[in-house]
Scaffold this motif. Structure first.
Motif, PDB file in Angstrom:
ATOM      1  N   MET B  82       0.849  -1.193   0.000  1.00 43.45           N
ATOM      2  CA  MET B  82       0.000   0.000   0.000  1.00 43.45           C
ATOM      3  C   MET B  82       0.885   1.244   0.000  1.00 43.45           C
ATOM      4  N   ARG B  83       0.545   2.208  -0.839  1.00 47.77           N
ATOM      5  CA  ARG B  83       1.335   3.434  -0.917  1.00 47.77           C
ATOM      6  C   ARG B  83       1.023   4.337   0.266  1.00 47.77           C
ATOM      7  N   PRO B  84       2.021   5.165   0.673  1.00 48.82           N
ATOM      8  CA  PRO B  84       1.789   6.084   1.789  1.00 48.82           C
ATOM      9  C   PRO B  84       0.561   6.968   1.574  1.00 48.82           C
ATOM     10  N   ALA B  87      -2.542   5.050   2.218  1.00 50.87           N
ATOM     11  CA  ALA B  87      -2.733   4.791   3.649  1.00 50.87           C
ATOM     12  C   ALA B  87      -3.275   6.033   4.349  1.00 50.87           C
ATOM     13  N   ALA B 103       1.388  -6.060   4.828  1.00 50.85           N
ATOM     14  CA  ALA B 103       2.848  -6.127   4.854  1.00 50.85           C
ATOM     15  C   ALA B 103       3.379  -5.114   3.858  1.00 50.85           C
ATOM     16  N   LEU B 104       4.649  -4.743   4.042  1.00 51.64           N
ATOM     17  CA  LEU B 104       5.219  -3.670   3.219  1.00 51.64           C
ATOM     18  C   LEU B 104       5.407  -4.095   1.765  1.00 51.64           C
ATOM     19  N   ASN B 105       5.872  -5.339   1.566  1.00 49.90           N
ATOM     20  CA  ASN B 105       6.075  -5.786   0.187  1.00 49.90           C
ATOM     21  C   ASN B 105       5.776  -7.285   0.083  1.00 49.90           C
TER      22      ASN B 105
END
Lengths: 287, 139
Positions: B82-84, B87, B103-105
């Motif tokens: 998810m992009r900042p 979010a 999760a980040l990636n």
């Protein structure tokens, strides 16, 4: 308040005939009020430029400061105020540079012999000079405001670093009051750093935040929730005793967000989480 | 109509959403995914939304529904990438995507699924050890 055409040309004549003398007296009297903080040569050139611009305006149709032909005069005035504002002179010291002209005009006029018409002229001239003075005030204030806005922006840039503490752990040491604009910057920076570094843990350290009210707490909570949505966990650290009391008194709920008293505790907590994970995985692989 | 591909990597199904989701695409994806989970017997679903610029309440609900469907079929869902900006928007909208793991990636997502599978596997082993009689009868 504007000069009529005859008065305008008489003032132009007065300023033009005694140009050298007026510029010299003007520069001298300004120098006294600035107490030598500006070099004589610089003052001379500023005053000369002002004098010239005023003459140009008067010879054109610029007996009103807002007239088109007074454009150069306005530019010279605002440049003067701007440079004074940036060099830390007070507003009075800036305006005095213009108002000094009044005395000189009066002196020059009375030297030429007094009459009733002279008095009326002088009142009109002085109204014009007042206008010029007010204009410098405005320009000065505007320059100052720009300066303050610039500094606030620089402060914003300076005061929100995101540092990498450990492999997979980043921290934001917050210093100073947290308003909406700053909270937004902090949030964006932190989330971007999470993406860039691929860190699954972030520590928000609020040791440097002087007070936590419901709004500040709201900002912090939003940041934590946003980080969670992206798949990273946030820990809040650096909660001082008074702040802990305020938080409880205000009824702020941090829910299941981990809070620690110091940055060291937070780091230990995170390392324990990652360390245990790694240890367990290794143990499994061996068995 | 465009379809979102569902890729199988080991024990995990990877869904990478590269286009703007419309109602029909989303419904199709839910159906495809449910079919593939049953067909492959995978235990993990990773939904990659790195390419999504906009996540509105509709996409948010779609993610929740997919997570719920997968759960019923015993597969863990992780939303990754998810992009900042996305979010921040979701938080401002008050959507917290409850019940969805993130999760980040993709790599971290796979680790997360692996870790949670290990936990449940261990639990199953523990149960077998604790009650060997039942394990024997059931086989």
């Amino acid at each position: 308040m504007a000069l009529d055409a005859a008065q305008g040309s008489r003032l132009a004549g007065l300023l033009g005939d005694h140009a050298e003398q007026i510029v010299k007296r003007w520069a001298d009297s300004v120098a006294v009020s600035l107490r030598g903080r500006l070099s004589q040569a610089e003052l001379q050139s500023q005053v000369r430029e002002l004098h010239r611009a005023l003459l140009v305006a008067l010879e054109g149709d610029g007996r009103e400061l807002h007239a088109e032909s007074a454009g150069e005069l306005r530019a010279v005035l605002s440049e003067l105020s701007r440079s004074r504002a940036r060099r830390g002179f007070t507003a009075t010291e800036t305006a005095v540079s213009v108002f000094a002209l009044k005395d000189i005009v009066l002196e020059t006029m009375s030297a030429g012999g007094g009459a009733e018409q002279n008095l009326r002229d002088f009142v009109a001239y002085s109204a014009l000079i007042d206008q010029l003075g007010l204009f410098t005030f405005e320009s000065y204030a505007k320059a100052r405001e720009e300066l303050i806005a610039d500094q606030a922006e620089q402060l914003l840039e300076l005061s929100t670093p995101v540092v990498k503490l450990w492999e997979g752990v980043v921290a934001v040491p917050l210093v100073g009051t947290l308003d909406s604009a700053r909270a937004q910057v902090v949030m964006e920076r932190l989330l971007q750093t999470l993406v860039d570094t691929g860190s699954p843990y972030a520590i928000i350290d609020i040791t440097g935040v002087p007070a936590v009210d419901t709004q500040v707490a709201q900002h912090i909570l939003k940041t934590v929730v946003a980080a969670r949505l992206m798949g990273a966990d946030c820990i809040i650290s650096g909660i001082r005793p008074q702040i802990a009391q305020t938080i409880v008194a205000l009824g702020i709920e941090f829910g299941d967000i981990a809070t620690k008293a110091s940055l060291a505790d937070a780091l230990r907590h995170v390392l324990k989480l990652t360390g245990v994970d790694a240890a367990r995985r290794n143990a499994r692989r061996e068995s | 109509m465009e379809r979102v591909p569902v890729l199988k990597i080991g024990d995990i199904l990877l869904v990478s959403i590269q286009l703007d989701m419309e109602d029909q695409t989303a419904l199709q994806l839910q159906e495809d995914l449910a079919d593939r989970i049953v067909a492959t017997g995978c235990h993990g679903v990773i939904i990659d939304i790195t390419a999504l610029d906009i996540v509105d309440s509709f996409v948010g609900r779609m993610l929740s529904t997919i997570a719920a469907i997968s759960k019923v079929l015993d597969a863990e869902t992780v939303v990754v990438g998810m992009r900042p900006a996305v979010a921040i928007t979701l938080v401002e909208l008050g959507l917290s995507l409850n019940g969805i793991r993130t999760a980040l990636n993709v790599e971290r997502g796979m680790e997360l699924i692996a870790a949670s599978r290990e936990e449940t596997d261990d639990w199953a082993v523990d149960l077998d050890e604790a009650d060997p009689g039942q394990a024997a009868t059931s086989t």
